[in-house]
Design a protein around this motif. Structure first.
Motif, PDB file in Angstrom:
ATOM      1  N   PRO A 123      13.573  -1.269 -14.079  1.00  0.00           N
ATOM      2  CA  PRO A 123      14.767  -1.540 -14.900  1.00  0.00           C
ATOM      3  C   PRO A 123      16.063  -1.621 -14.106  1.00  0.00           C
ATOM      4  N   THR A 124      16.064  -1.120 -12.871  1.00  0.00           N
ATOM      5  CA  THR A 124      17.276  -1.155 -12.048  1.00  0.00           C
ATOM      6  C   THR A 124      17.431  -2.479 -11.319  1.00  0.00           C
ATOM      7  N   GLY A 125      16.434  -3.359 -11.435  1.00  0.00           N
ATOM      8  CA  GLY A 125      16.465  -4.619 -10.719  1.00  0.00           C
ATOM      9  C   GLY A 125      15.851  -4.525  -9.334  1.00  0.00           C
ATOM     10  N   TRP A 126      15.277  -3.366  -9.011  1.00  0.00           N
ATOM     11  CA  TRP A 126      14.654  -3.201  -7.693  1.00  0.00           C
ATOM     12  C   TRP A 126      13.450  -4.124  -7.571  1.00  0.00           C
ATOM     13  N   ALA A 127      13.337  -4.760  -6.420  1.00  0.00           N
ATOM     14  CA  ALA A 127      12.193  -5.634  -6.160  1.00  0.00           C
ATOM     15  C   ALA A 127      11.490  -5.150  -4.902  1.00  0.00           C
ATOM     16  N   ARG A 128      10.204  -4.973  -4.984  1.00  0.00           N
ATOM     17  CA  ARG A 128       9.441  -4.534  -3.823  1.00  0.00           C
ATOM     18  C   ARG A 128       9.495  -5.589  -2.728  1.00  0.00           C
ATOM     19  N   PRO A 129       9.709  -5.189  -1.489  1.00  0.00           N
ATOM     20  CA  PRO A 129       9.648  -6.152  -0.382  1.00  0.00           C
ATOM     21  C   PRO A 129       8.274  -6.808  -0.314  1.00  0.00           C
ATOM     22  N   ASP A 130       8.198  -7.877   0.433  1.00  0.00           N
ATOM     23  CA  ASP A 130       6.959  -8.639   0.583  1.00  0.00           C
ATOM     24  C   ASP A 130       5.779  -7.693   0.799  1.00  0.00           C
ATOM     25  N   TYR A 158       4.928  -5.090   6.974  1.00  0.00           N
ATOM     26  CA  TYR A 158       4.839  -3.689   7.381  1.00  0.00           C
ATOM     27  C   TYR A 158       6.230  -3.084   7.514  1.00  0.00           C
ATOM     28  N   PRO A 159       6.548  -2.063   6.724  1.00  0.00           N
ATOM     29  CA  PRO A 159       7.871  -1.440   6.868  1.00  0.00           C
ATOM     30  C   PRO A 159       7.905  -0.459   8.037  1.00  0.00           C
ATOM     31  N   SER A 160       9.083  -0.239   8.566  1.00  0.00           N
ATOM     32  CA  SER A 160       9.286   0.879   9.484  1.00  0.00           C
ATOM     33  C   SER A 160       9.545   2.129   8.638  1.00  0.00           C
ATOM     34  N   GLY A 161       9.563   3.278   9.285  1.00  0.00           N
ATOM     35  CA  GLY A 161       9.901   4.488   8.551  1.00  0.00           C
ATOM     36  C   GLY A 161      11.280   4.388   7.926  1.00  0.00           C
ATOM     37  N   GLY A 162      12.229   3.792   8.675  1.00  0.00           N
ATOM     38  CA  GLY A 162      13.579   3.619   8.144  1.00  0.00           C
ATOM     39  C   GLY A 162      13.611   2.693   6.944  1.00  0.00           C
ATOM     40  N   ASP A 163      12.838   1.605   6.996  1.00  0.00           N
ATOM     41  CA  ASP A 163      12.744   0.692   5.848  1.00  0.00           C
ATOM     42  C   ASP A 163      12.218   1.430   4.632  1.00  0.00           C
ATOM     43  N   TRP A 164      11.151   2.186   4.834  1.00  0.00           N
ATOM     44  CA  TRP A 164      10.505   2.903   3.733  1.00  0.00           C
ATOM     45  C   TRP A 164      11.492   3.855   3.070  1.00  0.00           C
ATOM     46  N   ALA A 165      12.253   4.573   3.892  1.00  0.00           N
ATOM     47  CA  ALA A 165      13.211   5.539   3.354  1.00  0.00           C
ATOM     48  C   ALA A 165      14.371   4.853   2.650  1.00  0.00           C
ATOM     49  N   ASP A 166      14.944   3.822   3.281  1.00  0.00           N
ATOM     50  CA  ASP A 166      16.153   3.203   2.742  1.00  0.00           C
ATOM     51  C   ASP A 166      15.893   2.263   1.574  1.00  0.00           C
ATOM     52  N   GLU A 187       0.800  -1.222   0.000  1.00  0.00           N
ATOM     53  CA  GLU A 187       0.000   0.000   0.000  1.00  0.00           C
ATOM     54  C   GLU A 187       0.833   1.272   0.000  1.00  0.00           C
ATOM     55  N   VAL A 188       2.150   1.163   0.134  1.00  0.00           N
ATOM     56  CA  VAL A 188       2.972   2.372   0.237  1.00  0.00           C
ATOM     57  C   VAL A 188       3.993   2.505  -0.894  1.00  0.00           C
ATOM     58  N   VAL A 189       3.884   1.679  -1.923  1.00  0.00           N
ATOM     59  CA  VAL A 189       4.718   1.800  -3.117  1.00  0.00           C
ATOM     60  C   VAL A 189       3.844   2.289  -4.260  1.00  0.00           C
ATOM     61  N   ASP A 190       4.218   3.407  -4.843  1.00  0.00           N
ATOM     62  CA  ASP A 190       3.429   3.982  -5.932  1.00  0.00           C
ATOM     63  C   ASP A 190       3.676   3.218  -7.238  1.00  0.00           C
ATOM     64  N   PRO A 191       2.632   2.933  -8.025  1.00  0.00           N
ATOM     65  CA  PRO A 191       2.804   2.155  -9.258  1.00  0.00           C
ATOM     66  C   PRO A 191       3.755   2.793 -10.268  1.00  0.00           C
ATOM     67  N   ALA A 192       3.659   4.108 -10.467  1.00  0.00           N
ATOM     68  CA  ALA A 192       4.560   4.767 -11.420  1.00  0.00           C
ATOM     69  C   ALA A 192       5.999   4.724 -10.924  1.00  0.00           C
ATOM     70  N   ALA A 193       6.184   4.842  -9.617  1.00  0.00           N
ATOM     71  CA  ALA A 193       7.526   4.759  -9.048  1.00  0.00           C
ATOM     72  C   ALA A 193       8.102   3.359  -9.244  1.00  0.00           C
ATOM     73  N   GLU A 194       7.261   2.338  -9.021  1.00  0.00           N
ATOM     74  CA  GLU A 194       7.723   0.970  -9.200  1.00  0.00           C
ATOM     75  C   GLU A 194       8.112   0.712 -10.654  1.00  0.00           C
ATOM     76  N   LYS A 195       7.357   1.304 -11.571  1.00  0.00           N
ATOM     77  CA  LYS A 195       7.671   1.180 -12.998  1.00  0.00           C
ATOM     78  C   LYS A 195       9.027   1.808 -13.308  1.00  0.00           C
ATOM     79  N   LEU A 196       9.333   2.924 -12.673  1.00  0.00           N
ATOM     80  CA  LEU A 196      10.601   3.615 -12.882  1.00  0.00           C
ATOM     81  C   LEU A 196      11.756   2.822 -12.280  1.00  0.00           C
ATOM     82  N   LEU A 197      11.483   2.145 -11.157  1.00  0.00           N
ATOM     83  CA  LEU A 197      12.524   1.384 -10.470  1.00  0.00           C
ATOM     84  C   LEU A 197      12.806   0.027 -11.117  1.00  0.00           C
TER      85      LEU A 197
END
Length: 466
Positions: free
Chosen positions: A72-79, A83-91, A60-70
């Protein structure tokens, strides 16, 4: 300034969750963004509550357009179910997104003013033909001005928390006692912070999810080996009712419901007392150097060692003063949005879908989005902001069909949540509970309730706000 306005960037103020999502949606629309961030890293405000877990999941806290941009870099959304902490969300999300945006994000710059080029707020002539001029200050005190085709303010409200005073102003003595007052949920994992509250009597002023979190943290400290004698005093301006502790098991965001249950357990188990109907007028020191809260009715509470003020946030619109904004006189939110989010009428689960039309102002090309758009209204959710900026970016690109197709279903809280009846002692809520107590009093609640684990607790508003 000779560049055609269409070639100018869309300036986004703030590199937090909604500001970076704005940039991602603008890129997706073929519009060049320029994100201005006062901090030295992405998500600077989020990092200040890095120790607190969200009550929204990664899904619920990852934006679809942002995920699309990420992607190609090999970024994978966490499970998505965790529930992320604020630090998880930022890092793990915000910084990688900012890194992908690259030079489109500038750090260490504070926006000090926005206007139309050559036009203050009075001048009508050719106003809409002029680009926006954005004045910024660098960390080394250098000043600079930039030009923009549109300005999207996603700076949030974190820097302007509400005071302890029940009338919206600082209580008498509040500033003098600043070294004993915090306006944030304390990080009790930090040894120095932990020592500040361990074995102490602490007042927690507020009735939202942030207050729930603080009470639960203090209760955990009281039950630990080094926290014997820790006691919370929960100060509520209203009375205890069926909605005081949120939606509980009826909340469609389970971790948000668990927060309220954890706060209830803190009181039930004797780790905190609740003082209802108390509006702080003054904070005074006693002969022993402790703090005494004095109510508007003259009542004085027993001394405390520390005060945690969690009374919500308010927007800073001072740097937008030369723009023609239309803000609700109560909430300081856009006038078309205010009726949809007014806490006198709605809980966050009854907010209707909204987009660029509700967020527009007489000054065309200016938008307040994210927490900033909610003004003083509480319980903002990240998914609300993501839908806002999707609509705004589409409108800027001229795709009004997409911009107007706002589709968002918010989780229900399971409670009415309205604040408008707090002065009506005999009023009853939909769940049958009294909306407020007839007079300030100390209460102990009923049987203990099951609570969520620490991992389920979260900051106010799912992402940012109480």
């Amino acid at each position: 300034m000779n560049a055609p306005a269409i070639e100018l960037p869309a300036v986004v103020i703030g590199a937090g969750p909604v500001g970076l999502a704005t940039a991602a949606h603008l890129v997706d629309q073929g519009i060049e963004p320029l994100v201005l961030e006062a901090g030295q890293r992405a998500g600077a405000a989020v990092r200040e509550w890095s120790h607190v877990r969200l009550f929204s999941t990664w899904g619920e806290v990852v934006d679809p357009a942002a995920e699309k941009l990420l992607a190609p870099t090999g970024w994978a959304r966490p499970d998505a179910a965790t529930y992320p902490s604020g630090g998880d969300w930022a890092d793990l999300y915000l910084q990688p997104l900012a890194d992908v945006l690259g030079d489109r994000v500038r750090y260490g710059v504070t926006v000090t003013g926005v206007s139309r080029a050559g036009r203050d707020r009075i001048v009508d002539a050719d106003r809409e033909q002029q680009p926006f001029v954005v004045h910024i200050a660098h960390a080394d005190d250098r000043e600079e001005r930039l030009f923009a085709r549109v300005v999207i303010d996603a700076s949030g409200t974190w820097a302007t928390p509400g005071p302890a005073g029940g009338n919206g102003l600082a209580a008498l003595g509040e500033k003098a006692a600043a070294d004993r007052i915090t306006y944030r949920v304390p990080d009790l994992r930090n040894p120095a912070v932990r020592a500040r509250y361990a074995g102490k009597r602490t007042a927690v002023i507020g009735s939202g999810a942030s207050a729930f979190t603080a009470l639960a943290y203090l209760a955990d400290l009281a039950k630990s080996g080094d926290g014997a004698g820790t006691k919370g005093v929960w100060i509520l301006r209203r009375g205890i009712s069926g909605s005081t502790f949120g939606g509980g098991e009826a909340d469609q965001l389970p971790a948000r419901g668990a927060l309220g249950l954890a706060a209830k357990a803190a009181v039930d188990e004797g780790h905190a007392d609740a003082v209802t109907g108390f509006r702080t007028e003054a904070i005074e020191g006693d002969a022993d150097g402790r703090l005494v809260l004095v109510g508007e009715d003259g009542r004085r509470l027993d001394p405390v060692d520390e005060v945690i003020v969690l009374t919500g946030f308010r927007p800073d619109v001072s740097f937008l003063d030369e723009l023609r904004l239309s803000l609700d006189e109560r909430l300081q939110a856009p006038v078309a949005l205010a009726p949809l989010i007014d806490p006198n009428q709605h809980s966050c689960g009854t907010v209707y879908p909204h987009g660029h039309r509700e967020l527009s102002h007489p000054e065309q090309g200016v938008y307040l989005v994210g927490m900033k758009s909610y003004g003083r209204a509480p319980t903002f959710l990240a998914m609300t902001g993501y839908e806002q900026v999707r609509s705004v970016a589409a409108a800027i690109a001229g795709d009004l069909a997409s911009a107007d197709r706002v589709e968002l279903t918010l989780p229900e809280t399971g409670v009415c949540g309205g604040a408008g009846l707090f002065d009506a002692p005999d009023a009853q809520e939909a769940d049958g509970g009294g909306c407020c107590a007839p007079a300030p009093r100390l209460v102990q609640l009923g049987a203990p309730a099951a609570v969520g684990t620490t991992a389920e607790r979260a900051p106010a508003g799912g992402c940012c706000g109480s």
